[in-house]
Scaffold this active site. Structure first.
Site, PDB file in Angstrom:
ATOM      1  N   ARG A 259       0.685  -1.325   0.105  1.00 19.71           N
ATOM      2  CA  ARG A 259      -0.024   0.098   0.215  1.00 19.71           C
ATOM      3  C   ARG A 259       1.085   1.144  -0.077  1.00 19.71           C
ATOM      4  O   ARG A 259       1.802   1.330   0.771  1.00 19.71           O
ATOM      5  CB  ARG A 259      -1.041   0.103   1.217  1.00 19.71           C
ATOM      6  CG  ARG A 259      -2.021  -1.014   1.194  1.00 19.71           C
ATOM      7  CD  ARG A 259      -3.066  -0.541   0.197  1.00 19.71           C
ATOM      8  NE  ARG A 259      -4.189  -1.295  -0.022  1.00 19.71           N
ATOM      9  CZ  ARG A 259      -4.337  -2.373  -0.897  1.00 19.71           C
ATOM     10  NH1 ARG A 259      -3.401  -2.816  -1.602  1.00 19.71           N
ATOM     11  NH2 ARG A 259      -5.441  -3.105  -0.919  1.00 19.71           N
TER      12      ARG A 259
ATOM     13  N   HIS B 141      -0.188  -0.208  -9.831  1.00 18.57           N
ATOM     14  CA  HIS B 141      -0.995  -1.004  -9.072  1.00 18.57           C
ATOM     15  C   HIS B 141      -1.298  -2.271  -9.953  1.00 18.57           C
ATOM     16  O   HIS B 141      -2.440  -2.700  -9.878  1.00 18.57           O
ATOM     17  CB  HIS B 141      -1.667  -0.395  -8.313  1.00 18.57           C
ATOM     18  CG  HIS B 141      -2.178  -1.008  -7.127  1.00 18.57           C
ATOM     19  ND1 HIS B 141      -2.865  -0.419  -6.275  1.00 18.57           N
ATOM     20  CD2 HIS B 141      -2.166  -2.226  -6.496  1.00 18.57           C
ATOM     21  CE1 HIS B 141      -3.088  -1.080  -4.904  1.00 18.57           C
ATOM     22  NE2 HIS B 141      -2.770  -2.106  -5.436  1.00 18.57           N
TER      23      HIS B 141
ATOM     24  N   GLU C  98      -4.132   7.181  -5.568  1.00 15.96           N
ATOM     25  CA  GLU C  98      -4.346   6.334  -6.600  1.00 15.96           C
ATOM     26  C   GLU C  98      -5.796   6.708  -7.222  1.00 15.96           C
ATOM     27  O   GLU C  98      -6.497   6.779  -6.473  1.00 15.96           O
ATOM     28  CB  GLU C  98      -4.204   4.896  -6.218  1.00 15.96           C
ATOM     29  CG  GLU C  98      -2.625   4.532  -5.897  1.00 15.96           C
ATOM     30  CD  GLU C  98      -2.550   2.805  -5.870  1.00 15.96           C
ATOM     31  OE1 GLU C  98      -3.346   2.163  -5.835  1.00 15.96           O
ATOM     32  OE2 GLU C  98      -1.459   2.454  -5.422  1.00 15.96           O
TER      33      GLU C  98
END
Length: 318
Positions: free
Chosen positions: A233, A281, A262
């Protein structure tokens, strides 16, 4: 009778939709067309189930979804689900622990190899017309010659550990619950681990305690020239402090699949620095993991709809 309606709160390409529909036979699936609240609200209207992936699930939308019985995370991290609102409504929250571990572990190793071997810099120079790489001999490192510190030892951390063994690395780990004699690696407290490792790889969930674990103080405690890898994360890392450490040379490189905010839509110096490898990601985004994940969450939803028990390890809120 169809299972659902199931709101899939993740914009999907036509190919992804077709594959999900193929794997979820007998489901009444509703897909969002964008990340806009109006689209999510429309998909949730009358839905018994919701599946959320990378998008944050706003508490106000959950409150409006009166028919909702369960929210299932497509993956493990639940920081995007409003747990307090779900608890107040009596909505079950489930996830897929460990399903994406093999894919994310391989991505973590790929980032280690790319940063240690200076692959972005080498490729940029080569594409710019330079065949010779006169400084590479003193800049590139073998992964097997490095000490690797793993912070977090859940399913993904253990898969990374397993794969690192094949490289012959020295490996140490830290996990909040303490040492585990069953793990074939040494346990070190954070202050020792930071100064010991050539590579630090993060494998923790984002919590109030872990937020900005990597900040100016912890970066200063790392070995000069060390490499940081983050596939967990973005909020675990203070990005401003990371940029400063990369620019000063205190940190040699960083391999990042996740960011504090994000999606990354504006300027971010981490995307411009020559000693970073940055991904949007996608560590868990492989065909193999896609099928594994969809089969898992659809199996849990099917079990719930049919009144069967779901594996307790998957349940966050009953």
């Amino acid at each position: 009778m169809a299972i659902g309606p199931v709101a899939v709160l993740e914009p999907a390409s036509p190919g992804m939709r077709a594959r999900i529909e193929e794997l979820c036979e007998g489901f009444d699936l509703r897909f969002v067309s964008s990340v806009e609240s109006a689209d999510m609200r429309a998909a949730l209207a009358g839905a018994r189930y919701a599946v959320t992936r990378g998008l944050r699930f706003p508490a106000e939308l959950l409150a409006e979804a009166e028919a909702l019985e369960m929210v299932h995370q497509w993956g493990t991290g639940i920081d995007g689900i409003p747990l307090d609102a779900a608890r107040a409504r009596g909505v079950t929250v489930a996830r897929s622990p460990g399903m994406n571990a093999p894919s994310v572990a391989e991505a973590a190793l790929a980032l280690m190899l790319a940063t240690l071997r200076r692959l972005p810099q080498v490729q940029a120079a080569f594409r710019g017309g330079s065949w010779d790489q006169p400084d590479l001999w003193r800049e590139a490192r073998d992964l097997g010659a490095c000490r690797v510190g793993l912070i977090g030892m859940g399913a993904i951390g253990q898969e990374v550990l397993k794969r690192l063994k094949g490289f012959g690395c020295e490996i140490a780990y830290l996990r909040p619950s303490g040492a585990d004699a069953a793990l074939d690696a040494q346990f070190l407290p954070l202050d020792e681990l930071l100064g010991w490792a050539d590579v630090i790889s993060l494998h923790l969930p984002l919590t109030a305690e872990s937020k900005h674990l990597i900040r100016a103080e912890t970066l200063a405690a790392m070995k000069p020239g060390a490499v940081l890898i983050n596939t967990s994360r973005g909020g675990l890392v203070d990005e401003a402090a990371l940029v400063a450490a990369l620019r000063s040379g205190q940190l040699g490189a960083a391999g990042l699949d996740v960011f504090e905010t994000e999606p990354v839509t504006g300027p971010n110096p981490l995307l411009e620095l020559p000693n970073t490898v940055t991904l949007p990601h996608v560590a868990g985004r492989t065909l193999d993991n896609f099928d594994r994940m969809v089969r898992h969450w659809s199996g849990n939803i099917r079990a719930h709809a049919e009144g069967r028990q779901i594996d307790p390890a998957c349940i966050v809120l009953p």
